[in-house]
Motif scaffolding. Structure first.
Motif, PDB file in Angstrom:
ATOM      1  N   ASN A 112      -8.948 -21.611  11.241  1.00 61.09           N
ATOM      2  CA  ASN A 112      -8.816 -20.726  12.526  1.00 61.09           C
ATOM      3  C   ASN A 112      -8.621 -19.305  12.223  1.00 61.09           C
ATOM      4  N   ILE A 113      -8.006 -19.108  11.424  1.00 62.56           N
ATOM      5  CA  ILE A 113      -6.968 -17.653  10.701  1.00 62.56           C
ATOM      6  C   ILE A 113      -7.777 -17.668   9.462  1.00 62.56           C
ATOM      7  N   VAL A 114      -8.188 -16.077   9.660  1.00 67.17           N
ATOM      8  CA  VAL A 114      -8.556 -15.550   7.551  1.00 67.17           C
ATOM      9  C   VAL A 114      -8.281 -14.712   7.827  1.00 67.17           C
ATOM     10  N   ILE A 115      -6.972 -14.583   6.643  1.00 69.76           N
ATOM     11  CA  ILE A 115      -6.158 -13.184   6.060  1.00 69.76           C
ATOM     12  C   ILE A 115      -6.547 -12.566   5.056  1.00 69.76           C
ATOM     13  N   SER A 116      -7.311 -10.982   5.106  1.00 72.45           N
ATOM     14  CA  SER A 116      -7.110 -10.587   4.124  1.00 72.45           C
ATOM     15  C   SER A 116      -6.120  -8.769   3.675  1.00 72.45           C
ATOM     16  N   ASN A 117      -6.278  -8.734   2.168  1.00 70.32           N
ATOM     17  CA  ASN A 117      -5.252  -8.182   1.736  1.00 70.32           C
ATOM     18  C   ASN A 117      -5.123  -6.658   2.218  1.00 70.32           C
ATOM     19  N   PHE A 118      -4.410  -5.878   2.055  1.00 70.82           N
ATOM     20  CA  PHE A 118      -4.010  -5.045   3.015  1.00 70.82           C
ATOM     21  C   PHE A 118      -4.129  -3.438   1.720  1.00 70.82           C
ATOM     22  N   GLU A 119      -4.345  -2.525   2.173  1.00 71.62           N
ATOM     23  CA  GLU A 119      -2.779  -1.495   1.245  1.00 71.62           C
ATOM     24  C   GLU A 119      -2.802  -0.395   2.276  1.00 71.62           C
ATOM     25  N   MET A 120      -2.042   0.791   2.033  1.00 69.43           N
ATOM     26  CA  MET A 120      -1.219   1.597   2.597  1.00 69.43           C
ATOM     27  C   MET A 120      -1.940   3.324   3.210  1.00 69.43           C
ATOM     28  N   LEU A 121      -2.409   3.613   3.579  1.00 67.80           N
ATOM     29  CA  LEU A 121      -2.966   5.000   3.159  1.00 67.80           C
ATOM     30  C   LEU A 121      -1.739   5.828   3.987  1.00 67.80           C
ATOM     31  N   HIS A 122      -1.574   7.059   2.764  1.00 66.38           N
ATOM     32  CA  HIS A 122      -0.379   7.957   3.974  1.00 66.38           C
ATOM     33  C   HIS A 122       0.007   9.528   3.516  1.00 66.38           C
ATOM     34  N   ASN A 123      -0.466  10.313   4.274  1.00 67.48           N
ATOM     35  CA  ASN A 123      -0.751  11.364   3.895  1.00 67.48           C
ATOM     36  C   ASN A 123      -2.507  12.078   2.901  1.00 67.48           C
ATOM     37  N   GLY A 124      -2.935  11.184   3.588  1.00 67.27           N
ATOM     38  CA  GLY A 124      -4.532  11.115   2.261  1.00 67.27           C
ATOM     39  C   GLY A 124      -4.206  10.152   0.702  1.00 67.27           C
ATOM     40  N   LYS A 125      -2.963   9.750   0.590  1.00 67.13           N
ATOM     41  CA  LYS A 125      -3.313   8.659  -1.073  1.00 67.13           C
ATOM     42  C   LYS A 125      -3.154   7.949  -0.431  1.00 67.13           C
ATOM     43  N   VAL A 126      -3.228   6.644  -1.260  1.00 66.46           N
ATOM     44  CA  VAL A 126      -3.937   5.253  -0.709  1.00 66.46           C
ATOM     45  C   VAL A 126      -2.554   4.384  -1.685  1.00 66.46           C
ATOM     46  N   LEU A 127      -1.905   3.801  -0.863  1.00 68.95           N
ATOM     47  CA  LEU A 127      -0.571   3.271  -1.792  1.00 68.95           C
ATOM     48  C   LEU A 127      -1.006   1.940  -1.586  1.00 68.95           C
ATOM     49  N   GLU A 128       0.007   1.151  -2.709  1.00 69.42           N
ATOM     50  CA  GLU A 128      -0.246  -0.498  -2.478  1.00 69.42           C
ATOM     51  C   GLU A 128       1.056  -0.877  -1.202  1.00 69.42           C
ATOM     52  N   PRO A 129       0.508  -1.704  -0.571  1.00 70.55           N
ATOM     53  CA  PRO A 129       1.165  -2.580   0.906  1.00 70.55           C
ATOM     54  C   PRO A 129       2.547  -2.570   0.287  1.00 70.55           C
ATOM     55  N   PHE A 130       2.937  -2.645   1.357  1.00 68.61           N
ATOM     56  CA  PHE A 130       4.871  -2.714   1.049  1.00 68.61           C
ATOM     57  C   PHE A 130       5.557  -3.812   2.242  1.00 68.61           C
ATOM     58  N   SER A 131       4.554  -4.906   1.291  1.00 71.14           N
ATOM     59  CA  SER A 131       4.676  -6.545   1.566  1.00 71.14           C
ATOM     60  C   SER A 131       3.735  -7.079   0.768  1.00 71.14           C
ATOM     61  N   ASP A 132       3.860  -7.700   0.031  1.00 67.64           N
ATOM     62  CA  ASP A 132       3.144  -8.852  -1.058  1.00 67.64           C
ATOM     63  C   ASP A 132       2.681 -10.265   0.064  1.00 67.64           C
ATOM     64  N   ILE A 133       1.817 -10.370   0.844  1.00 67.32           N
ATOM     65  CA  ILE A 133       1.615 -11.285   1.699  1.00 67.32           C
ATOM     66  C   ILE A 133       1.005 -12.605   0.789  1.00 67.32           C
ATOM     67  N   THR A 134       0.785 -12.516  -0.438  1.00 65.97           N
ATOM     68  CA  THR A 134       0.338 -13.895  -1.165  1.00 65.97           C
ATOM     69  C   THR A 134       2.048 -14.456  -1.743  1.00 65.97           C
ATOM     70  N   ARG A 135       3.136 -13.385  -1.162  1.00 68.36           N
ATOM     71  CA  ARG A 135       4.273 -14.428  -1.825  1.00 68.36           C
ATOM     72  C   ARG A 135       5.269 -15.632  -1.737  1.00 68.36           C
ATOM     73  N   TYR A 136       4.689 -16.068  -0.286  1.00 71.59           N
ATOM     74  CA  TYR A 136       5.080 -16.627   0.218  1.00 71.59           C
ATOM     75  C   TYR A 136       3.604 -18.068   0.719  1.00 71.59           C
ATOM     76  N   PRO A 137       4.229 -19.199   0.886  1.00 71.25           N
ATOM     77  CA  PRO A 137       2.869 -19.508   2.074  1.00 71.25           C
ATOM     78  C   PRO A 137       3.663 -19.441   2.821  1.00 71.25           C
ATOM     79  N   ILE A 138       1.941 -19.318   4.258  1.00 65.94           N
ATOM     80  CA  ILE A 138       2.129 -18.811   5.820  1.00 65.94           C
ATOM     81  C   ILE A 138       2.203 -19.259   6.046  1.00 65.94           C
ATOM     82  N   SER A 139       3.347 -19.936   6.684  1.00 65.47           N
ATOM     83  CA  SER A 139       3.594 -20.797   7.356  1.00 65.47           C
ATOM     84  C   SER A 139       4.967 -20.379   8.752  1.00 65.47           C
ATOM     85  N   THR A 140       5.087 -21.428  10.274  1.00 68.10           N
ATOM     86  CA  THR A 140       5.575 -20.639  10.436  1.00 68.10           C
ATOM     87  C   THR A 140       7.399 -20.283  10.856  1.00 68.10           C
ATOM     88  N   GLU A 141       7.760 -21.535   9.347  1.00 75.37           N
ATOM     89  CA  GLU A 141       9.376 -21.169   8.811  1.00 75.37           C
ATOM     90  C   GLU A 141       9.106 -19.726   8.028  1.00 75.37           C
TER      91      GLU A 141
END
Length: 282
Positions: A112-141
């Protein structure tokens, strides 16, 4: 079998320089059964004419202008107007990859939720995301405890089943952290089944003026969000909130300690010692 309808809700305020690119990224999706509801939050620039151009070009685009009330009101308006089984929130300066919707729906079976990863866009440059969404289990806690410390999932990455949202709405009285509270509501009031796609299918735009908030403003935003959580959720979430505040204090103390160590090391360098000797002479 008919494809599932996805409602894309775009909140927009004075984004004439980015809106066309955002809407174009929606228009070229390989998954075609979508509606795109553009909620113009009282823009005073050229955003309206840009949006209306896309409405004329493609009937799947819907444009609604409201009096300026902030992004939470705009998103809530979009929820009310949406008719899809799934919902994706975007801001008027975001860009989604052409396969974003297609990959999400293909990976949505029994979820019931599908999450895809992302990247940053700043001043025309593509940067690494500010957060690693794979780092922890996605849970309420983890959403409560680690949010904006070492974990964050931008709302633009997420495809929700609309039934999850139900009567949940963005808190229009909060000036910041509204995404965080929305996440907590979704996770604490539903049985969540998440699929994470580790592909960068969203470009999240970072603006220089968006990272220059003064410390007092950031502090007050955090305090207001913390007070809201404490007053409106159960003991489990309050405990996770308490752990988050402790973790923030721990990190702050460590940063201060590291700064003190660095200053001490700097004071012991020959160059700085020589500088202080010269200063005494003059």
């Amino acid at each position: 079998m008919a494809e599932t309808l996805i409602s894309i809700i775009i909140s927009c305020y004075n984004q004439e320089f980015y809106l066309d690119e955002c809407l174009h990224s929606v228009s070229v999706q390989t998954y075609e059964n979508w509606e795109c509801i553009i909620i113009d939050d009282g823009s005073t620039d050229n955003s309206q004419s840009i949006a209306e151009k896309w409405v004329e070009k493609d009937s799947r685009f819907i444009y609604i202008k409201i009096a300026n009330g902030g992004p939470s009101l705009a998103r809530n308006t979009g929820i009310e107007k949406s008719t899809g089984e799934w919902i994706l929130f975007l801001d008027g300066d975001d860009i989604i990859a052409t396969e974003k919707l297609n990959h999400s729906i293909k990976n949505s079976e029994n979820k019931n939720i599908v999450i895809s990863n992302f990247e940053m866009l700043h001043n025309g440059k593509v940067l690494e995301p500010f957060s690693d969404i794979t780092r922890y289990p996605i849970s309420t806690e983890n959403i409560v405890k680690r949010w904006d410390i070492d974990f964050n999932i931008p709302i633009h990455c997420i495809l929700f089943r609309k039934e999850l949202i139900g009567n949940i709405r963005y808190k229009e009285n909060l000036k910041a952290k509204e995404d965080w509270i929305f996440w907590i509501d979704i996770f604490s009031k539903n049985k969540i089944e998440v699929r994470l796609i580790d592909e960068k299918l969203v470009q999240y735009r970072q603006h220089s003026n968006g990272i220059s908030k003064n410390f007092k403003s950031v502090y007050m935003d955090n305090q207001n969000a913390n007070e809201y959580i404490y007053n409106n959720y159960d003991e489990t979430i309050r405990k996770a909130l308490f752990e988050r505040i402790n973790l923030q204090n721990f990190n702050l103390n460590n940063e201060n300690l590291e700064q003190k160590k660095y200053i001490k090391q700097l004071q012991n360098t020959k160059v700085l010692k020589y500088y202080f000797k010269l200063k005494k002479l003059f």
